[in-house]
Write an enzyme that holds these catalytic residues in place. Structure first.
Site, PDB file in Angstrom:
ATOM      1  N   HIS A  41       1.307   0.817  10.052  1.00  0.00           N
ATOM      2  CA  HIS A  41       2.743   0.587   9.871  1.00  0.00           C
ATOM      3  C   HIS A  41       3.627   1.759  10.333  1.00  0.00           C
ATOM      4  O   HIS A  41       4.315   2.414   9.566  1.00  0.00           O
ATOM      5  CB  HIS A  41       3.116   0.087   8.474  1.00  0.00           C
ATOM      6  CG  HIS A  41       2.533   0.814   7.294  1.00  0.00           C
ATOM      7  ND1 HIS A  41       2.671   2.142   7.087  1.00  0.00           N
ATOM      8  CD2 HIS A  41       1.837   0.340   6.231  1.00  0.00           C
ATOM      9  CE1 HIS A  41       2.106   2.480   5.959  1.00  0.00           C
ATOM     10  NE2 HIS A  41       1.574   1.404   5.429  1.00  0.00           N
ATOM     11  N   HIS A  95      -4.423  -0.638  -6.638  1.00  0.00           N
ATOM     12  CA  HIS A  95      -3.237  -0.763  -5.774  1.00  0.00           C
ATOM     13  C   HIS A  95      -3.385  -2.059  -4.980  1.00  0.00           C
ATOM     14  O   HIS A  95      -4.454  -2.325  -4.430  1.00  0.00           O
ATOM     15  CB  HIS A  95      -3.223   0.460  -4.856  1.00  0.00           C
ATOM     16  CG  HIS A  95      -2.131   0.507  -3.837  1.00  0.00           C
ATOM     17  ND1 HIS A  95      -0.906  -0.092  -3.994  1.00  0.00           N
ATOM     18  CD2 HIS A  95      -2.085   1.135  -2.625  1.00  0.00           C
ATOM     19  CE1 HIS A  95      -0.161   0.157  -2.922  1.00  0.00           C
ATOM     20  NE2 HIS A  95      -0.853   0.885  -2.072  1.00  0.00           N
ATOM     21  N   GLU A  97      -1.843  -3.053  -2.163  1.00  0.00           N
ATOM     22  CA  GLU A  97      -1.652  -3.103  -0.709  1.00  0.00           C
ATOM     23  C   GLU A  97      -2.956  -3.578  -0.067  1.00  0.00           C
ATOM     24  O   GLU A  97      -4.065  -3.247  -0.510  1.00  0.00           O
ATOM     25  CB  GLU A  97      -1.214  -1.728  -0.148  1.00  0.00           C
ATOM     26  CG  GLU A  97      -0.663  -1.876   1.262  1.00  0.00           C
ATOM     27  CD  GLU A  97       0.098  -0.645   1.782  1.00  0.00           C
ATOM     28  OE1 GLU A  97       0.103   0.403   1.130  1.00  0.00           O
ATOM     29  OE2 GLU A  97       0.682  -0.777   2.881  1.00  0.00           O
ATOM     30  N   ASP A  99      -4.824  -3.000   2.384  1.00  0.00           N
ATOM     31  CA  ASP A  99      -5.946  -2.177   2.856  1.00  0.00           C
ATOM     32  C   ASP A  99      -6.934  -1.900   1.722  1.00  0.00           C
ATOM     33  O   ASP A  99      -8.067  -1.505   1.978  1.00  0.00           O
ATOM     34  CB  ASP A  99      -5.473  -0.868   3.511  1.00  0.00           C
ATOM     35  CG  ASP A  99      -4.423  -0.116   2.721  1.00  0.00           C
ATOM     36  OD1 ASP A  99      -3.748  -0.731   1.885  1.00  0.00           O
ATOM     37  OD2 ASP A  99      -4.279   1.102   2.951  1.00  0.00           O
ATOM     38  N   HIS A 163       1.227   4.787  -4.284  1.00  0.00           N
ATOM     39  CA  HIS A 163       2.173   4.639  -3.216  1.00  0.00           C
ATOM     40  C   HIS A 163       3.162   3.489  -3.398  1.00  0.00           C
ATOM     41  O   HIS A 163       4.218   3.452  -2.774  1.00  0.00           O
ATOM     42  CB  HIS A 163       1.311   4.462  -1.941  1.00  0.00           C
ATOM     43  CG  HIS A 163       1.935   3.935  -0.728  1.00  0.00           C
ATOM     44  ND1 HIS A 163       1.384   2.973   0.063  1.00  0.00           N
ATOM     45  CD2 HIS A 163       3.107   4.269  -0.139  1.00  0.00           C
ATOM     46  CE1 HIS A 163       2.147   2.723   1.091  1.00  0.00           C
ATOM     47  NE2 HIS A 163       3.198   3.490   1.019  1.00  0.00           N
ATOM     48  N   ASP A 182      -4.510   5.875  -3.036  1.00  0.00           N
ATOM     49  CA  ASP A 182      -3.858   6.452  -1.849  1.00  0.00           C
ATOM     50  C   ASP A 182      -3.627   7.966  -1.944  1.00  0.00           C
ATOM     51  O   ASP A 182      -3.626   8.655  -0.912  1.00  0.00           O
ATOM     52  CB  ASP A 182      -2.497   5.779  -1.626  1.00  0.00           C
ATOM     53  CG  ASP A 182      -2.591   4.502  -0.795  1.00  0.00           C
ATOM     54  OD1 ASP A 182      -3.593   4.334  -0.079  1.00  0.00           O
ATOM     55  OD2 ASP A 182      -1.662   3.695  -0.860  1.00  0.00           O
ATOM     56  N   TYR A 210      -0.680  12.556   6.508  1.00  0.00           N
ATOM     57  CA  TYR A 210      -0.688  11.391   5.609  1.00  0.00           C
ATOM     58  C   TYR A 210       0.426  11.527   4.565  1.00  0.00           C
ATOM     59  O   TYR A 210       1.193  10.602   4.317  1.00  0.00           O
ATOM     60  CB  TYR A 210      -2.064  11.326   4.950  1.00  0.00           C
ATOM     61  CG  TYR A 210      -2.305  10.195   4.003  1.00  0.00           C
ATOM     62  CD1 TYR A 210      -2.953   9.030   4.419  1.00  0.00           C
ATOM     63  CD2 TYR A 210      -1.936  10.282   2.666  1.00  0.00           C
ATOM     64  CE1 TYR A 210      -3.210   8.004   3.536  1.00  0.00           C
ATOM     65  CE2 TYR A 210      -2.182   9.264   1.772  1.00  0.00           C
ATOM     66  CZ  TYR A 210      -2.820   8.125   2.217  1.00  0.00           C
ATOM     67  OH  TYR A 210      -3.075   7.108   1.332  1.00  0.00           O
ATOM     68  N   HIS A 241      -8.774   6.702   1.212  1.00  0.00           N
ATOM     69  CA  HIS A 241      -8.823   6.893   2.672  1.00  0.00           C
ATOM     70  C   HIS A 241      -9.422   8.263   2.976  1.00  0.00           C
ATOM     71  O   HIS A 241      -9.059   9.259   2.326  1.00  0.00           O
ATOM     72  CB  HIS A 241      -7.420   6.873   3.289  1.00  0.00           C
ATOM     73  CG  HIS A 241      -6.685   5.578   3.140  1.00  0.00           C
ATOM     74  ND1 HIS A 241      -7.024   4.432   3.835  1.00  0.00           N
ATOM     75  CD2 HIS A 241      -5.610   5.246   2.387  1.00  0.00           C
ATOM     76  CE1 HIS A 241      -6.183   3.460   3.513  1.00  0.00           C
ATOM     77  NE2 HIS A 241      -5.330   3.923   2.629  1.00  0.00           N
TER      78      HIS A 241
HETATM   79 FE1  FEO Z   1      -0.701   1.961  -0.035  1.00  0.00          FE
HETATM   80 FE2  FEO Z   1      -3.753   2.706   1.487  1.00  0.00          FE
HETATM   81  O1  FEO Z   1      -2.341   1.616   0.827  1.00  0.00           O
END
Ligand code: FEO
Length: 413
Positions: A41, A95, A97, A99, A163, A182, A210, A241
């Site tokens: 994104h 979370h 999101e 991913d 996040h 995150d 990041y 991540h």
């Molecule tokens: Fe807020 Fe890695 O997603």
């Protein structure tokens, strides 16, 4: 000697790179590596990324987070090396999101007895994303709630906006392990799983990028999250991540404290684009002036540097000088895109200077100044705006302005 970090290589025909890792006794990394991801994104990810999921094999078998939907099979293959998925009791969604929760429906289909453990907002998000397909058994947890899995206790701490509003972290005190989703992440695809295997320089650079591109707007919330985590006994931070922190915990925690409070360094960043070279001449003369004042300078040309790379320098620069020529009564679209991105990420406590060149009108530098003002940054000096081509006398004046800017920055520290 970290005896418990035994890496189990699963030699499979045609898939010799597949590996899972026991990061703590009975706690496994079962994530997936996205070697090909280059765009997240708006953020360029030249090193790819990973989506880290963790499996707690205890009396209650618990999976913490999942992976992007298209890498579900990779996660499942790792997970199956340790447990039968039908035996999973809990799926923690830190979370929503995609991913991290993109594989929740597939996982829940394979684990019919599992409950989804998440926050109230997490449940709402999952039900919205997977409309009509998220009728699972839920256990809603608030900050401070615990889930006993057997010898381990999962402690949940809500960390809204780190996040998303639904975000929370999971802490396992018996393992001195923090699973912060995150937070503390880096977009890195690698076969190495730990910070010391890749080295501080690489991991720090990616953690900074990041933070600058994802976490920066939420400094206040990061500060609160750090306060909530303060005092916890932690010797490993395993984000969702990139690599796991086991050697540079205090280093990365100190960096997060600094970044969250918008502390910068005595350093200048010049960002510009140019049409016929005039704005570039101004940029280079400003650089000379800043350096004459003793300030280190990073200079980024918007035709060759991506806005997400520039954000890493924004993170640490006290002075940010932004230049644009005038095109069609405004700034160049590249500068406009950069400023729009910058505004959304809300860096604070910087000093700004707008500059540019023009043929007539001169709105480019004025628009840049207006955007800097809207960020709430100090602007100690008037914008520089020069018609057509700056002559040697004008460039000397620009140098002096750069030097004054440098001296002002140094005097402010
Ligand atoms: Fe807020 Fe890695 O997603």
């Amino acid at each position: 000697m970290r005896r418990w970090f035994a890496c189990i290589i699963l030699a499979k025909e045609g898939d010799e790179n597949l590996s899972l890792l026991e990061i703590k006794p009975g706690i496994y990394w079962v994530g997936a590596v996205d070697w090909n991801l280059r765009y997240f994104h708006g953020y360029l990810t030249p090193r790819g990324t990973s989506y880290n999921a963790y499996l707690v094999v205890d009396d209650q078998i618990t999976l913490v987070d999942t992976v992007k939907n298209y890498l579900f099979d990779e996660m499942l293959a790792r997970l199956k090396e340790v447990v039968d998925p039908t035996q999973i009791d809990c799926l923690v969604v830190n979370h929503v999101e995609m991913d991290h929760s993109g594989s929740v429906p597939e996982m829940m289909r394979l684990a019919p007895r599992a409950r989804v453990v998440t926050s109230t907002r997490g449940q709402k998000g999952l039900q919205r994303y997977f409309k009509g397909n998220a009728d699972w058994s839920y256990k809603i947890v608030n900050s401070g709630d615990k889930l006993q899995t057997g010898k381990y206790t999962l402690n949940f701490v809500h960390t809204p906006m780190v996040h998303w509003p639904d975000s929370m972290v999971t802490y396992v005190p018996e393992a001195r392990l923090l699973l912060p989703n995150d937070a503390f992440g880096q977009h890195i695809a690698s076969y190495q799983r730990f910070d010391d295997e890749l080295g501080w320089d690489v991991v720090h650079e990616e953690a900074a990028k990041y933070y600058a591109n994802i976490v920066l707007p939420y400094g206040k919330q990061v500060g609160k999250a750090l306060e909530a985590l303060d005092g916890l006994d932690i010797d490993m931070i395993a984000p969702s991540h990139g690599v796991i922190w086991r050697s540079h915990l205090s280093d990365i925690l100190n960096e997060y404290k600094k970044w969250a409070s918008h502390k910068t360094e005595e350093k200048a960043l010049i960002v510009y684009d140019t049409m016929w070279g005039s704005t570039q001449k101004i940029a280079l003369a400003l650089k000379e002036g800043l350096e004459a004042a003793g300030l280190p300078v990073v200079i980024k040309f918007l035709q060759t540097s991506h806005i997400s790379e520039i954000m890493t320098d924004i993170l640490t620069s006290k002075a940010v000088l932004i230049g644009s020529p005038t095109l069609n009564n405004g700034m160049l679209p590249t500068v406009s895109a950069f400023l729009t991105y910058l505004k959304g990420l809300k860096p604070q406590n910087r000093m700004g200077l707008a500059f540019g060149s023009y043929g007539w009108g001169g709105q480019g530098a004025k628009e840049v100044a207006s955007m800097i003002d809207s960020l709430g940054w100090e602007m100690p000096l008037d914008p520089i705006n020069i018609p057509y081509l700056p002559d040697p006398e004008e460039l000397e004046q620009v140098r002096k302005t750069g030097q004054k800017m440098g001296e002002t920055v140094k005097a402010s520290e």
